[in-house]
Design a protein around this motif. Structure first.
Motif, PDB file in Angstrom:
ATOM      1  N   ARG A 170       0.708  -1.152   0.160  1.00 33.06           N
ATOM      2  CA  ARG A 170       0.048  -0.078  -0.065  1.00 33.06           C
ATOM      3  C   ARG A 170       0.984   1.253   0.074  1.00 33.06           C
ATOM      4  O   ARG A 170       0.636   2.162  -0.705  1.00 33.06           O
ATOM      5  CB  ARG A 170      -0.710  -0.101   1.195  1.00 33.06           C
ATOM      6  N   PRO A 210       1.539   3.824  -4.556  1.00 34.80           N
ATOM      7  CA  PRO A 210       1.265   5.187  -5.091  1.00 34.80           C
ATOM      8  C   PRO A 210       2.595   5.725  -6.059  1.00 34.80           C
ATOM      9  O   PRO A 210       2.590   6.509  -6.787  1.00 34.80           O
ATOM     10  CB  PRO A 210       1.277   6.055  -4.207  1.00 34.80           C
ATOM     11  N   GLY A 215      -1.336   2.604 -15.457  1.00 36.28           N
ATOM     12  CA  GLY A 215      -2.313   3.405 -16.036  1.00 36.28           C
ATOM     13  C   GLY A 215      -3.387   3.629 -14.880  1.00 36.28           C
ATOM     14  O   GLY A 215      -3.618   2.673 -13.714  1.00 36.28           O
ATOM     15  N   ARG A 264      -3.702   0.983 -11.494  1.00 32.96           N
ATOM     16  CA  ARG A 264      -3.279   1.575 -10.397  1.00 32.96           C
ATOM     17  C   ARG A 264      -4.768   1.259  -9.518  1.00 32.96           C
ATOM     18  O   ARG A 264      -4.666   0.932  -8.407  1.00 32.96           O
ATOM     19  CB  ARG A 264      -3.742   3.134 -10.474  1.00 32.96           C
ATOM     20  N   LEU A 265      -6.051   1.305 -10.128  1.00 28.14           N
ATOM     21  CA  LEU A 265      -7.455   1.236  -9.327  1.00 28.14           C
ATOM     22  C   LEU A 265      -7.271  -0.242  -8.764  1.00 28.14           C
ATOM     23  O   LEU A 265      -7.678  -0.763  -7.664  1.00 28.14           O
ATOM     24  CB  LEU A 265      -8.678   1.361 -10.319  1.00 28.14           C
ATOM     25  N   ARG A 277      -4.307  -1.210  -6.252  1.00 29.70           N
ATOM     26  CA  ARG A 277      -4.734  -0.363  -4.896  1.00 29.70           C
ATOM     27  C   ARG A 277      -5.973  -1.011  -4.163  1.00 29.70           C
ATOM     28  O   ARG A 277      -6.011  -1.167  -3.013  1.00 29.70           O
ATOM     29  CB  ARG A 277      -5.035   1.229  -5.090  1.00 29.70           C
ATOM     30  N   TRP A 320      -6.008  -2.013  -0.440  1.00 30.35           N
ATOM     31  CA  TRP A 320      -6.490  -1.219   0.276  1.00 30.35           C
ATOM     32  C   TRP A 320      -7.338  -1.920   1.538  1.00 30.35           C
ATOM     33  O   TRP A 320      -7.535  -1.355   2.443  1.00 30.35           O
ATOM     34  CB  TRP A 320      -7.433  -0.130  -0.614  1.00 30.35           C
TER      35      TRP A 320
END
Lengths: 804, 227
Positions: free
Chosen positions: A443, A447, A452, A456-457, A460, A464
């Motif tokens: 995590r 970042p 792309g 990333r989504l 994460r 997350w």
């Protein structure tokens, strides 16, 4: 309480898909345990039935160089005087070889009358009344080729075959001790060893543990050889005598039980993965019901009351899953028995497996199914409702404790196979415990990764929400790691085994059972121009330092030695021994070991993959040191290419068994692959349970992320991009699991090859990192995660919200 | 001047288990570039439904909706969901009352999200300037979970305008904020929309917010019909 349970049951009705996946996962875990149990019971029973009659009911064998009838009787007299002696029987035994037509027979003599009587029936040995055996009757091993009731002419006397048993001793005759003395031409006061039955204070426990976990005892450290004085303190007759556990007399049975222990350990893997699944589902369900449970708590329902109500869900699911698991386990056992015996000479014994379903299997299944459900549910409740916001400060002790367990299990040889498996268990738990910190570290790192938007989504979302995913990730990690570990071990083993075959099988034809036809066959072969070499060899079951071993002999020139990785010819008195025997006798090259009539110097060791009995190889000239005359009953024949000698030999000598190098090689590899069919099936089963778990976790995350998905949709994320995001997310889940699984799998493989194999079977397997084993399980794990991500999540959200 | 959004005779009904609830019945509405129109009405009157219909998030039962953009006039009522998604992505911005931000993206990434989706990197600098202008320059690398409610709405405004949409839809954008913050966010929203030249259709309960709009459209209560 009743209303609370009713509310939970209604919740279950609103969450049918996730409930079904829980039942499926636990049922697969229970099926795995039940299948391994049934197979183990079948093997165990056949092993028990194959106990050599002269060892039935005995626990120890007493050995002493000066043992004779007089000392035996002194020992017996002393035993009779001791009122509270733990010894319940002493049986004199003798052993030797005898030639019978073309065979060399092992003759075992026992005082049948010394065996303890069975209640109300008098002494019975191998289901034959002793009064029959003390007359002119013998028991024979099936390998002798005699049938029950047939007459057997031995040493000028005629015996009746009172029973034929599969003793594992090879061609053997078991006679009364007086008859055996006469047959072997030994003085009547000769006693080779004394069998003893000693009361075991742990017998009750051993019995029940063996009923619950057949083969478990093989995983424990081997019982030590004890001085006789420990059993019979006032032993003057046989000072310094040793009492060996009777299991040492049956190495092949120990070998088979080690296989059972390994299977048993693997059989629990799917159940362990199912526990992860239950725990995960418990957390997800608690989150869905959080509001409801909080309100109930505010209304005065105690935490314990909430927990009981919540656990009632798992009692129901566990019971249903157990019933399904037993049915599936019986079917799986039958299928696995068929799978492992496919193409074998003996027909599959699948129906027999079904017959082993008894109250023990059902109890074990219920304990497994209900236990895993309740433990998983309880753990989830404690995690979500313990009221503790900070993790325990003792958690940092867990990792050093696990590391200590790994070091102890691997480093301490005395911990046996169980120690090796405990080390693997500790590694697995340690890796599972690292999942959450690994996600936290990711995590922080994510970042900084230049990915792309969708990448990333996806990544994460995985890192997350560790509470939603970590347990399922741990389960997938464990299953993939086990698949990697087992895969690497099996592939490495196969490679070493194939290399051993390449090195050993240097002849073109292998001829056996030739003792009767040897002179004629050898003459005929010598007359064939295409025959370029004939190498006779022989085998016999003998004792080395008191331990039963297989003796192999031939003319051990440099070429013959090279087949076993030794560079020089074997001189008189020199021996090569198998790795298994070296471990068992605790000797190494340079040591000298005692044979029947002298000693031999160990000059090297060789891998003996698949040998249930320790092996010793000597030049034919050394055979008399074992009290035998060399008798050649095998030939290795070298031929010119394209020769038709084999066909002609089979025609001329129909009683001779001839096999080519390629036939032996392919048969050996086929048996190898069949042996590991069950292992592979159990690994796949664990992987299947993990996939169910990862599907559940991903579905839960999808439900939790529904708001984000709607937001992204409102921002213009297309349906294709949304599907891509789901797949990327699943790939990220699989990727994290695989990244954690690879080092664990490697560590497991190393432990299996270098620790478990030597302790179970006495041989070491070199670890070879083949790409199939290295890549296929991780790719399978990745594909499974992708499949789980691609499947639609069950529509349970509204139901969950209503419940809340 | 032709309107950016032209809504004619829009109808929408929902089945709710006990019957059919007609939420919108023949609604007409025009919205021009740079104009701010407030939708007012009681709960359940169809304000959010109208915004969702315009955005193409739910299908239309009847009527027509046209969106005028640089490429021409788009018949929203005739488009399939995929085409509507493309229109929404390129030409609309949306501000919600709750759950406005993607929790796993930073403030900057949330603002740049429409640019990434539309591959319009030339607007990046402007979008980040707007973030500064909204007082969030120092929060660009923060994740939404550490922002206050007002900050989150300001980020949502920056995101809604990042790709210079023709139309911004805002559903109770200040409904979740206290009065001070609500006034500040509304001011910023109005200001940014006017600066960008977009049209804003905002659904609100708050009369003070509605009073700031150029025009207010009252939406009546829903009618229930037998199933």
């Amino acid at each position: 309480m009743r209303l609370l349970v009713v509310s939970q049951l209604r919740f279950l009705r609103q969450a049918p898909w996730s409930a079904a996946t829980v039942v499926l996962g636990v049922a697969l875990g229970v099926a795995s345990v039940v299948a391994v149990h049934l197979i183990s019971v079948q093997v165990q029973r056949s092993l028990d039935e194959a106990t050599p009659p002269h060892l039935g009911g005995l626990t120890h064998v007493i050995e002493h160089p000066g043992l004779n009838a007089e000392r035996y009787f002194q020992l017996r007299e002393q035993w009779r005087r001791e009122a509270d002696s733990p010894v319940t029987a002493l049986v004199p035994l003798i052993e030797g070889h005898l030639a019978l037509e073309a065979q060399r027979l092992l003759v075992v003599g026992a005082d049948w009358l010394a065996f303890p009587a069975q209640a109300g029936r008098g002494p019975v040995v191998a289901r034959v009344p002793v009064e029959v055996l003390v007359g002119e009757a013998v028991l024979v091993d099936a390998e002798t080729g005699y049938a029950e009731g047939e007459s057997l002419r031995l040493g000028g006397r005629t015996f009746t075959v009172a029973g034929v048993r599969d003793t594992g001793l090879g061609p053997a005759v078991l006679a009364d001790i007086a008859a055996a003395h006469a047959l072997l031409g030994r003085p009547p006061d000769t006693v080779s060893r004394v069998g003893a039955a000693v009361t075991d204070p742990w017998a009750w426990w051993r019995h029940w543990i063996d009923r619950l976990m057949p083969g478990f005892a093989a995983g424990l450290p081997r019982p030590p050889v004890r001085p006789l004085a420990e059993l019979m303190p006032a032993t003057a007759a046989l000072a310094n005598a040793l009492a060996k556990p009777v299991t040492a007399e049956r190495p092949s049975a120990e070998f088979a039980r080690s296989v059972l222990f390994n299977l048993g350990a693997l059989g629990t893997l799917a159940l362990l993965v199912a526990w992860f699944l239950i725990h995960q589902m418990g957390v997800i369900w608690l989150r869905r019901q959080h509001l409801l449970l909080s309100r109930l708590h505010v209304m005065g329902v105690s935490r314990a009351g909430l927990r009981r109500a919540f656990l009632s869900l798992f009692v129901i699911l566990g019971t249903v899953a157990t019933a399904a698991g037993v049915a599936a386990g019986v079917a799986l056992a039958a299928a696995l028995v068929r799978l492992s015996s496919e193409g074998a000479a003996t027909p599959p014994a699948a129906p027999a497996v079904v017959a082993h379903v008894d109250v023990w299997v059902l109890l074990k299944a219920l304990a497994s199914g209900l236990g895993v459900c309740l433990l998983g549910g309880y753990g989830a409740f404690q995690r979500e409702w313990s009221g503790r916001s900070e993790p325990s400060r003792w958690r940092w002790l867990a990792l050093p404790a696990l590391a200590g367990l790994v070091a102890l299990g691997i480093g301490w040889e005395g911990s046996g196979v169980l120690g090796g498996f405990l080390a693997i268990f500790a590694m697995s738990v340690g890796t599972a415990a690292l999942v959450t910190p690994a996600l936290a570290a990711l995590r922080r790192a994510v970042p900084r990764l230049r990915l792309g938007l969708l990448g990333r989504l996806a990544l994460r979302e995985v890192v997350w929400y560790p509470r939603v995913l970590s347990v399922a990730l741990a389960a997938l990690t464990l299953a993939v790691a086990t698949a990697v570990g087992i895969g690497l071990m099996v592939e490495s083993f196969r490679l070493d085994f194939a290399r051993m075959l390449e090195s050993r099988l240097d002849g073109d034809l292998y001829v056996s059972d030739v003792a009767g036809a040897l002179p004629a066959l050898t003459s005929w072969l010598r007359a064939q121009p295409a025959v370029t070499g004939i190498r006779p060899s022989g085998r016999a079951r003998v004792r080395l330092q008191g331990e039963p071993v297989e003796l192999g002999y031939a003319r051990f020139d440099a070429a013959e030695s090279a087949r076993y990785g030794y560079t020089r010819p074997l001189a008189a008195g020199e021996a090569l021994i198998s790795e298994r025997l070296a471990r068992s006798l605790d000797v190494q090259p340079g040591d000298t070991v005692a044979a029947a009539q002298g000693s031999v110097a160990v000059v090297g060791t060789f891998p003996g993959f698949g040998d249930a009995l320790g092996r010793v190889l000597v030049d034919a000239g050394t055979v008399p040191r074992f009290g035998l005359t060399p008798r050649f009953d095998r030939l290795t024949v070298d031929l010119e290419a394209g020769s038709a000698v084999a066909a002609e030999m089979a025609r001329r000598f129909p009683d001779v068994q001839v096999e080519s190098r390629s036939e032996i090689r392919s048969r050996a590899l086929e048996i190898f692959d069949r042996t590991f069919a069950i292992t592979r099936a159990l690994t796949l089963l664990a992987l299947a349970v993990a996939v169910v778990g990862i599907y559940n976790a991903q579905s839960a995350l999808k439900l939790q992320q529904a708001g984000t998905r709607r937001l992204l949709h409102a921002q213009g994320l297309s349906a294709g991009e949304a599907r891509g995001l789901a797949l990327l997310h699943a790939a990220a889940v699989g990727g994290v699991a695989v990244a954690l699984a690879l080092p664990l799998g490697l560590a497991m493989a190393w432990t299996l090859c270098q620790v478990i194999n030597p302790r179970s079977f006495g041989w070491t397997v070199g670890l070879h990192l083949t790409w199939q084993a290295w890549l296929v399980p991780p790719l399978s794990g990745l594909a499974a995660a992708l499949a789980a991500g691609a499947l639609p999540a069950p529509r349970e959200r509204e139901a969950g919200h209503e419940a809340a | 001047m032709s309107p950016v959004l032209e809504v004619r005779g829009v109808t929408k009904a929902f089945a709710d288990g006990t019957g059919v609830r007609r939420v919108l019945a023949g609604l007409d509405l025009d919205l021009h570039a740079g104009e701010v129109v407030a939708l007012r009405g009681p709960s359940g009157s169809g304000k959010t439904t109208l915004l969702n219909l315009v955005a193409g998030l739910i299908p239309l039962d009847g009527g027509t909706m046209r969106l005028r953009v640089a490429e021409g006039v788009l018949d929203l009522h005739a488009m399939d969901p995929a085409a509507l998604t493309r229109v929404r992505r390129a030409h609309m911005g949306y501000v919600f009352q709750f759950f406005n931000l993607v929790p796993t993206l930073t403030v900057r990434e949330n603002v740049l999200l429409p640019l990434e989706l539309n591959r319009r990197w030339e607007l990046r600098a402007r979008a980040l300037e707007r973030l500064e202008a909204l007082g969030l320059g120092d929060r660009a690398d923060a994740f939404p979970d550490v922002l206050s409610g007002g900050e989150r709405q300001r980020v949502a405004i920056a995101r809604a305008l990042a790709h210079a949409p023709a139309l911004v839809l805002a559903d109770e954008p200040t409904g979740n904020l206290d009065a001070d913050n609500a006034g500040r966010v509304a001011h910023l929203l109005w200001q940014q929309v006017r600066e960008s030249g977009s049209a804003l259709l905002v659904a609100t309960h708050d009369p003070e917010i509605a009073a700031r709009a150029d025009r207010t459209v009252e939406i009546g209560g829903a009618a229930r019909e037998a199933p």
